[in-house]
Scaffold this motif. Structure first.
Motif, PDB file in Angstrom:
ATOM      1  N   ALA A   1      -3.234   7.986   1.575  1.00  0.00           N
ATOM      2  CA  ALA A   1      -4.013   6.947   1.302  1.00  0.00           C
ATOM      3  C   ALA A   1      -3.387   5.764   0.582  1.00  0.00           C
ATOM      4  N   PHE A   2      -2.668   6.296  -0.429  1.00  0.00           N
ATOM      5  CA  PHE A   2      -2.174   5.504  -1.250  1.00  0.00           C
ATOM      6  C   PHE A   2      -0.880   4.654  -0.569  1.00  0.00           C
ATOM      7  N   GLN A   3      -0.018   5.558   0.057  1.00  0.00           N
ATOM      8  CA  GLN A   3       1.264   4.913   0.795  1.00  0.00           C
ATOM      9  C   GLN A   3       0.533   3.749   1.736  1.00  0.00           C
ATOM     10  N   ALA A   4      -0.389   4.109   2.265  1.00  0.00           N
ATOM     11  CA  ALA A   4      -0.864   3.296   3.463  1.00  0.00           C
ATOM     12  C   ALA A   4      -1.585   1.979   2.669  1.00  0.00           C
ATOM     13  N   SER A   5      -1.786   1.925   1.491  1.00  0.00           N
ATOM     14  CA  SER A   5      -2.105   0.598   0.640  1.00  0.00           C
ATOM     15  C   SER A   5      -1.107  -0.146   0.005  1.00  0.00           C
ATOM     16  N   LEU A   6       0.349   0.491  -0.040  1.00  0.00           N
ATOM     17  CA  LEU A   6       1.368  -0.551  -0.389  1.00  0.00           C
ATOM     18  C   LEU A   6       2.013  -1.445   0.627  1.00  0.00           C
ATOM     19  N   PRO A   7       2.155  -2.769   0.181  1.00  0.00           N
ATOM     20  CA  PRO A   7       2.587  -3.743   1.009  1.00  0.00           C
ATOM     21  C   PRO A   7       3.754  -3.304   1.907  1.00  0.00           C
ATOM     22  N   PRO A   8       3.535  -3.726   3.290  1.00  0.00           N
ATOM     23  CA  PRO A   8       4.417  -3.284   4.178  1.00  0.00           C
ATOM     24  C   PRO A   8       5.792  -4.182   4.057  1.00  0.00           C
ATOM     25  N   ASP A   9       6.686  -3.618   4.781  1.00  0.00           N
ATOM     26  CA  ASP A   9       7.938  -4.177   4.571  1.00  0.00           C
ATOM     27  C   ASP A   9       7.990  -5.683   5.115  1.00  0.00           C
ATOM     28  N   GLY A  10       8.657  -6.535   4.274  1.00  0.00           N
ATOM     29  CA  GLY A  10       8.615  -8.051   4.520  1.00  0.00           C
ATOM     30  C   GLY A  10       7.463  -8.761   4.319  1.00  0.00           C
ATOM     31  N   ALA A  11       6.625  -7.992   3.442  1.00  0.00           N
ATOM     32  CA  ALA A  11       5.220  -8.916   3.098  1.00  0.00           C
ATOM     33  C   ALA A  11       5.575  -9.900   1.904  1.00  0.00           C
ATOM     34  N   GLU A  12       4.658 -10.572   1.742  1.00  0.00           N
ATOM     35  CA  GLU A  12       5.062 -11.374   0.524  1.00  0.00           C
ATOM     36  C   GLU A  12       4.335 -10.786  -0.645  1.00  0.00           C
ATOM     37  N   ILE A  13       5.233 -10.400  -1.531  1.00  0.00           N
ATOM     38  CA  ILE A  13       4.834  -9.673  -2.952  1.00  0.00           C
ATOM     39  C   ILE A  13       4.817 -10.361  -3.973  1.00  0.00           C
ATOM     40  N   LEU A  14       3.866  -9.679  -4.796  1.00  0.00           N
ATOM     41  CA  LEU A  14       3.900 -10.438  -6.402  1.00  0.00           C
ATOM     42  C   LEU A  14       4.913 -10.000  -7.147  1.00  0.00           C
ATOM     43  N   TYR A  15       5.379  -8.929  -7.136  1.00  0.00           N
ATOM     44  CA  TYR A  15       6.820  -8.316  -8.123  1.00  0.00           C
ATOM     45  C   TYR A  15       7.820  -8.198  -7.476  1.00  0.00           C
ATOM     46  N   ALA A  16       8.641  -9.127  -7.554  1.00  0.00           N
ATOM     47  CA  ALA A  16      10.024  -9.336  -6.792  1.00  0.00           C
ATOM     48  C   ALA A  16      10.756  -8.070  -7.296  1.00  0.00           C
ATOM     49  N   ARG A  17      10.669  -7.744  -8.724  1.00  0.00           N
ATOM     50  CA  ARG A  17      11.877  -6.810  -9.240  1.00  0.00           C
ATOM     51  C   ARG A  17      10.613  -5.444  -9.580  1.00  0.00           C
TER      52      ARG A  17
ATOM     53  N   ARG B   1      -6.658  -1.432  -5.543  1.00  0.00           N
ATOM     54  CA  ARG B   1      -7.393  -0.076  -5.763  1.00  0.00           C
ATOM     55  C   ARG B   1      -8.577  -0.001  -4.584  1.00  0.00           C
ATOM     56  N   VAL B   2      -9.316  -1.097  -4.368  1.00  0.00           N
ATOM     57  CA  VAL B   2     -10.482  -1.176  -3.379  1.00  0.00           C
ATOM     58  C   VAL B   2      -9.629  -0.527  -1.857  1.00  0.00           C
ATOM     59  N   LEU B   3      -8.538  -1.324  -1.507  1.00  0.00           N
ATOM     60  CA  LEU B   3      -7.826  -0.822  -0.263  1.00  0.00           C
ATOM     61  C   LEU B   3      -7.494   0.649  -0.362  1.00  0.00           C
ATOM     62  N   TRP B   4      -7.155   1.240  -1.459  1.00  0.00           N
ATOM     63  CA  TRP B   4      -6.823   2.604  -1.734  1.00  0.00           C
ATOM     64  C   TRP B   4      -7.909   3.329  -1.376  1.00  0.00           C
TER      65      TRP B   4
END
Length: 222
Positions: A198-214, A14-17
């Motif tokens: 600005a929201f779209q830019a805050s999403l994890p980039p492709d290939g990033a390690e993410i918390l929610y795999a599903r 939310r801060v990044l956004w």
């Protein structure tokens, strides 16, 4: 220089956004969502070993709601905050911090579904209870967005603000555990605000390690 310490798909999103909405220069330091947040060097930045942490003007800030307030006050020209003289200021504060009410249930669900690895340690009762509590929060947002006020496109009558960012990011996380179909106004609002660049830019980039795999986690029935 502004530096944001961030983990993908966490409250720091939310801060990044907000930073992306503000259009200010900042450095992004991405951390894995693991025990490294408890490392002594990071604890000097965030004493509780959590994200977000924000370095700005020689100070280090933590707690996402407080950081949003400070950034909105620091950059008032963006119009994403509300001042005490503004009629919407009380509502802005309420909704800005309501995000944490929803997020606490999502944190419990994240722990049950993801952080706990052993099935015997999980609780289907806790999963269902916390999902129901998150659903009650969505009821609250639905009620707000259903208020018969002309041009009710955002949480505040005066337009898009950091309150939409804070609650919107919490709903982003909630969608992993509660489907939005029963809340049509929330669904339409969420679709509108997450279409923002600005929201779209805050999403994890492709290939990033993410918390929610599903995309979605069903309640465990063990």
């Amino acid at each position: 220089m502004i530096t944001l310490h961030h983990c993908h798909q966490s409250r720091s999103m939310r801060v990044l956004w907000l930073l992306n909405e503000l259009g200010v220069d900042f450095e992004l330091r991405i951390h894995p969502f693991d025990k490294s947040l408890r490392a002594p060097e990071y604890l000097t930045v965030s004493p509780a070993g959590r994200v977000p942490a924000l370095e700005m003007d020689g100070e280090v800030l933590f707690e996402s709601g407080a950081i949003l307030q400070v950034l909105c006050a620091r950059f008032p020209e963006a119009g994403l905050g509300r001042s005490p003289e503004d009629p919407d200021w009380p509502e802005w504060l309420v909704w800005l911090h309501f995000a944490e009410t929803l997020s606490q249930h999502l944190a419990a669900l994240t722990q049950q579904h993801i952080v706990i690895y052993e099935d015997h340690m999980r609780s289907s009762v806790v999963m269902k209870l916390e999902a129901a509590r998150a659903a009650k929060c969505l009821d609250t947002i639905e009620g707000r967005l259903s208020t018969p006020i002309e041009n009710r496109d955002n949480l505040l009558t005066s337009g898009f603000s950091a309150a939409d960012i804070a609650v919107g990011q919490a709903v982003y996380m909630a969608r992993h555990f509660v489907r939005l179909d029963p809340w049509p106004e929330v669904s339409k609002w969420y679709e509108r605000i997450t279409a923002r660049p600005a929201f779209q830019a805050s999403l994890p980039p492709d290939g990033a390690e993410i918390l929610y795999a599903r995309d979605f986690y069903e309640a465990w029935n063990g």
